[in-house]
Design a protein around this motif. Sequence first.
Motif, short mmCIF file in Angstrom:
data_model
loop_
_atom_site.label_atom_id
_atom_site.label_comp_id
_atom_site.label_asym_id
_atom_site.label_seq_id
_atom_site.Cartn_x
_atom_site.Cartn_y
_atom_site.Cartn_z
N THR A 219 -53.28 -2.88 -40.89
CA THR A 219 -52.29 -2.28 -41.76
C THR A 219 -52.70 -0.86 -42.13
O THR A 219 -53.88 -0.57 -42.33
CB THR A 219 -52.11 -3.10 -43.05
N LEU B 60 -50.99 2.84 -44.31
CA LEU B 60 -49.93 3.34 -45.17
C LEU B 60 -48.87 4.07 -44.34
O LEU B 60 -49.20 4.81 -43.41
CB LEU B 60 -50.50 4.28 -46.23
N HIS C 272 -47.48 3.01 -51.58
CA HIS C 272 -47.89 1.64 -51.32
C HIS C 272 -46.90 0.95 -50.37
O HIS C 272 -46.50 -0.19 -50.59
CB HIS C 272 -48.02 0.84 -52.62
N TYR D 86 -46.68 -0.30 -46.59
CA TYR D 86 -47.61 -0.62 -45.51
C TYR D 86 -46.86 -0.94 -44.22
O TYR D 86 -45.78 -1.53 -44.22
CB TYR D 86 -48.49 -1.81 -45.91
N THR D 87 -47.48 -0.53 -43.11
CA THR D 87 -46.94 -0.82 -41.80
C THR D 87 -48.11 -1.15 -40.87
O THR D 87 -49.26 -1.26 -41.32
CB THR D 87 -46.11 0.36 -41.27
N THR D 88 -47.83 -1.31 -39.60
CA THR D 88 -48.88 -1.63 -38.63
C THR D 88 -49.41 -0.36 -37.99
O THR D 88 -48.68 0.61 -37.81
CB THR D 88 -48.34 -2.56 -37.54
N LEU E 293 -48.97 -7.76 -43.52
CA LEU E 293 -48.51 -6.66 -44.36
C LEU E 293 -48.60 -6.98 -45.85
O LEU E 293 -48.59 -6.07 -46.69
CB LEU E 293 -47.07 -6.29 -44.00
N PRO F 52 -52.88 -6.22 -48.09
CA PRO F 52 -53.50 -5.13 -48.88
C PRO F 52 -53.24 -5.24 -50.38
O PRO F 52 -54.15 -5.05 -51.19
CB PRO F 52 -52.87 -3.87 -48.28
#
Length: 212
Positions: free
Chosen positions: A6, A8, A66, A68-70, A152, A155
């Motif tokens: 993950t 940002l 905040h 989140y992605t891959t 995802l 975090p």
Amino acid sequence: MTDFNTVLLKSSEIDRASKILVRAFSEDPMFRYLGIEIKPGQSKIDTDILQWFCNFNLRNCQLYNHIYTTSGDLKGVAVWVPPGKSEMNTWKTLSMLFILFYKCGWHRTKRFLSLFSTLNKRHQEDMTEPHWMLSLIGVEPTYQGEGIGSLLLQPIFKKADRKGLSCYLSTFSEQAVGFYQKHGFIILWQGGLSDDSPRIWTMKRKPQTVDV
């Protein structure tokens, strides 16, 4: 479980992320009920309006950093709002409703107002302590079932657990309810906007014990 990491989301990736959310929500029962459709009576979602809505949300929440992605290719996105913050202030809410009225007309905007009012009321009644809120989460349909959604969530779960904070969300999908329950969420409330509207579930995840 996927091997992706993950990261940002960057501001330059918001448009791509909003398109992922559009595809992820293409069968969402609440968006169908809201009347985001090509023509009255059709069940196909107007993707232009849905993408505008997702893009609007992403740009508002990007301020908190905040989302989140891959790593590498974007395959999903999770949008979190930190404790003490909100998705939109009053001015942004009014701005969004004005644009919705322009794009959708009064009938559909009234349904949006009803949804926002219900979710806001439930949020205030459900959560009186500081908490993280999951605003949106979606995975590219071709990658669903690979554990990306679970990844995802991690975090903020870790941040919340370290600080002893709960997490909160609302969903319109019974299938999603089961997914969240597997991650420690419990149902706080379920109901609807009207007798014929899709169901709404609000859910809470209490902080988990952190191994020292």
